[in-house]
Design a protein around this motif. Structure first.
Motif, PDB file in Angstrom:
ATOM      1  N   ALA A  24      83.994  21.598  -0.854  1.00 56.58           N
ATOM      2  CA  ALA A  24      84.850  21.827  -2.026  1.00 56.58           C
ATOM      3  C   ALA A  24      85.990  20.818  -2.093  1.00 56.58           C
ATOM      4  N   LEU A  25      86.415  20.311  -0.949  1.00 54.06           N
ATOM      5  CA  LEU A  25      87.565  19.413  -0.919  1.00 54.06           C
ATOM      6  C   LEU A  25      87.210  17.935  -0.976  1.00 54.06           C
ATOM      7  N   LEU A  26      86.009  17.581  -0.555  1.00 54.12           N
ATOM      8  CA  LEU A  26      85.644  16.173  -0.440  1.00 54.12           C
ATOM      9  C   LEU A  26      84.961  15.643  -1.690  1.00 54.12           C
ATOM     10  N   GLU A  27      84.995  14.346  -1.806  1.00 53.81           N
ATOM     11  CA  GLU A  27      84.298  13.691  -2.915  1.00 53.81           C
ATOM     12  C   GLU A  27      82.798  13.675  -2.632  1.00 53.81           C
ATOM     13  N   PRO A  28      81.994  13.507  -3.658  1.00 49.97           N
ATOM     14  CA  PRO A  28      80.537  13.585  -3.489  1.00 49.97           C
ATOM     15  C   PRO A  28      79.966  12.639  -2.428  1.00 49.97           C
ATOM     16  N   ALA A  29      80.537  11.468  -2.269  1.00 55.58           N
ATOM     17  CA  ALA A  29      80.012  10.516  -1.283  1.00 55.58           C
ATOM     18  C   ALA A  29      80.166  11.020   0.145  1.00 55.58           C
ATOM     19  N   ALA A  30      81.145  11.855   0.396  1.00 58.25           N
ATOM     20  CA  ALA A  30      81.403  12.344   1.749  1.00 58.25           C
ATOM     21  C   ALA A  30      80.642  13.633   2.062  1.00 58.25           C
ATOM     22  N   ARG A  31      80.150  14.303   1.044  1.00 57.10           N
ATOM     23  CA  ARG A  31      79.502  15.608   1.249  1.00 57.10           C
ATOM     24  C   ARG A  31      78.230  15.522   2.085  1.00 57.10           C
ATOM     25  N   SER A  32      77.478  14.469   1.910  1.00 56.81           N
ATOM     26  CA  SER A  32      76.236  14.337   2.683  1.00 56.81           C
ATOM     27  C   SER A  32      76.528  14.214   4.176  1.00 56.81           C
ATOM     28  N   GLY A  33      77.622  13.574   4.526  1.00 62.67           N
ATOM     29  CA  GLY A  33      78.003  13.457   5.934  1.00 62.67           C
ATOM     30  C   GLY A  33      78.322  14.806   6.559  1.00 62.67           C
ATOM     31  N   ALA A  83      73.851   5.400  14.973  1.00 72.08           N
ATOM     32  CA  ALA A  83      72.751   5.478  14.009  1.00 72.08           C
ATOM     33  C   ALA A  83      73.236   5.561  12.568  1.00 72.08           C
ATOM     34  N   SER A  84      74.491   5.968  12.384  1.00 75.38           N
ATOM     35  CA  SER A  84      75.008   6.116  11.025  1.00 75.38           C
ATOM     36  C   SER A  84      75.558   4.808  10.456  1.00 75.38           C
ATOM     37  N   ALA A  85      75.304   3.718  11.119  1.00 74.45           N
ATOM     38  CA  ALA A  85      75.828   2.427  10.663  1.00 74.45           C
ATOM     39  C   ALA A  85      75.345   2.065   9.265  1.00 74.45           C
ATOM     40  N   GLY A  86      74.169   2.529   8.876  1.00 82.01           N
ATOM     41  CA  GLY A  86      73.627   2.202   7.564  1.00 82.01           C
ATOM     42  C   GLY A  86      74.152   3.081   6.442  1.00 82.01           C
ATOM     43  N   ILE A  87      74.914   4.105   6.787  1.00 80.78           N
ATOM     44  CA  ILE A  87      75.441   5.023   5.777  1.00 80.78           C
ATOM     45  C   ILE A  87      76.707   4.421   5.176  1.00 80.78           C
ATOM     46  N   ALA A  88      76.986   4.751   3.933  1.00 78.27           N
ATOM     47  CA  ALA A  88      78.211   4.271   3.286  1.00 78.27           C
ATOM     48  C   ALA A  88      79.417   4.696   4.120  1.00 78.27           C
ATOM     49  N   PRO A  89      80.477   3.888   4.142  1.00 76.85           N
ATOM     50  CA  PRO A  89      81.639   4.182   4.995  1.00 76.85           C
ATOM     51  C   PRO A  89      82.230   5.582   4.814  1.00 76.85           C
ATOM     52  N   VAL A  90      82.306   6.070   3.589  1.00 77.96           N
ATOM     53  CA  VAL A  90      82.882   7.397   3.362  1.00 77.96           C
ATOM     54  C   VAL A  90      81.982   8.470   3.974  1.00 77.96           C
ATOM     55  N   GLY A  91      80.669   8.352   3.777  1.00 80.34           N
ATOM     56  CA  GLY A  91      79.732   9.312   4.349  1.00 80.34           C
ATOM     57  C   GLY A  91      79.706   9.247   5.860  1.00 80.34           C
ATOM     58  N   ARG A  92      79.833   8.050   6.409  1.00 79.25           N
ATOM     59  CA  ARG A  92      79.845   7.882   7.865  1.00 79.25           C
ATOM     60  C   ARG A  92      81.090   8.508   8.472  1.00 79.25           C
ATOM     61  N   THR A  93      82.222   8.302   7.849  1.00 78.67           N
ATOM     62  CA  THR A  93      83.467   8.883   8.343  1.00 78.67           C
ATOM     63  C   THR A  93      83.409  10.402   8.308  1.00 78.67           C
ATOM     64  N   SER A  94      82.932  10.951   7.200  1.00 83.02           N
ATOM     65  CA  SER A  94      82.849  12.410   7.115  1.00 83.02           C
ATOM     66  C   SER A  94      81.832  12.965   8.107  1.00 83.02           C
ATOM     67  N   LEU A  95      80.757  12.233   8.356  1.00 80.92           N
ATOM     68  CA  LEU A  95      79.752  12.658   9.330  1.00 80.92           C
ATOM     69  C   LEU A  95      80.356  12.734  10.732  1.00 80.92           C
ATOM     70  N   VAL A  96      80.988  11.677  11.151  1.00 81.32           N
ATOM     71  CA  VAL A  96      81.516  11.614  12.512  1.00 81.32           C
ATOM     72  C   VAL A  96      82.662  12.608  12.709  1.00 81.32           C
ATOM     73  N   LEU A  97      83.564  12.678  11.753  1.00 81.68           N
ATOM     74  CA  LEU A  97      84.679  13.615  11.888  1.00 81.68           C
ATOM     75  C   LEU A  97      84.222  15.069  11.812  1.00 81.68           C
ATOM     76  N   SER A  98      83.289  15.365  10.938  1.00 82.55           N
ATOM     77  CA  SER A  98      82.771  16.732  10.834  1.00 82.55           C
ATOM     78  C   SER A  98      82.011  17.122  12.095  1.00 82.55           C
ATOM     79  N   LEU A  99      81.224  16.211  12.623  1.00 78.87           N
ATOM     80  CA  LEU A  99      80.479  16.492  13.845  1.00 78.87           C
ATOM     81  C   LEU A  99      81.428  16.787  15.005  1.00 78.87           C
ATOM     82  N   ALA A 100      82.454  15.976  15.147  1.00 76.08           N
ATOM     83  CA  ALA A 100      83.446  16.220  16.202  1.00 76.08           C
ATOM     84  C   ALA A 100      84.134  17.564  15.990  1.00 76.08           C
ATOM     85  N   GLY A 101      84.486  17.870  14.767  1.00 75.73           N
ATOM     86  CA  GLY A 101      85.152  19.138  14.467  1.00 75.73           C
ATOM     87  C   GLY A 101      84.252  20.338  14.729  1.00 75.73           C
ATOM     88  N   PHE A 102      83.000  20.269  14.306  1.00 82.16           N
ATOM     89  CA  PHE A 102      82.067  21.366  14.538  1.00 82.16           C
ATOM     90  C   PHE A 102      81.827  21.574  16.038  1.00 82.16           C
TER      91      PHE A 102
END
Length: 125
Positions: A24-33, A83-102
């Motif tokens: 709900a808070l993130l932009e669409p590019a970050a949601r996939s991460g 492995a997330s090097a090919g993902i757009a920077p916003v999606g990669r950031t949300s992926l890594v930060l969300s994974l660490a948080g979870f």
């Protein structure tokens, strides 16, 4: 209901609520991460907790599986980041930060479920 089943259900609830808030808070590019991080974190955490819960009555095995679970999380985190090097920077950031948080939040929940069915501790000397 076993500790592993209860932990799994609560983990799905916590990750689901956390993901819903982030989506709900993130932009669409970050949601996939965030969604990818949830899909990675849940099975890894449930596996690590299940192995830890099975060894809770033997101190030596408990600490061995605890260390193995930590190592598993670190390896999964590092491999995901690389492995997330090919993902757009916003999606990669949300992926890594969300994974660490979870991982962090679910790791903090583990002691609540480990102490419930404790029957006795065997020490090996």
């Amino acid at each position: 209901m076993s500790a592993v089943v209860r932990y799994t259900l609560i983990s799905f609830l916590v990750v689901g609520v956390g993901s819903a808030v982030l989506l709900a808070l993130l932009e669409p590019a970050a949601r996939s991460g965030v969604l990818l991080a949830a899909g990675i974190a849940l099975p890894v955490q449930v596996l690590a907790f299940g192995l830890l819960a099975r060894a809770r009555d033997d101190v030596t095995r408990f600490f061995a599986w605890w260390g193995a679970g930590i190592a598993l999380r670190v390896v999964v985190f590092a491999v995901t980041g690389i492995a997330s090097a090919g993902i757009a920077p916003v999606g990669r950031t949300s992926l890594v930060l969300s994974l660490a948080g979870f991982f962090f939040v679910l790791l903090l929940l583990e002691p609540l479920f480990l102490k419930g069915e404790h029957k006795g501790v065997k020490t090996t000397a």
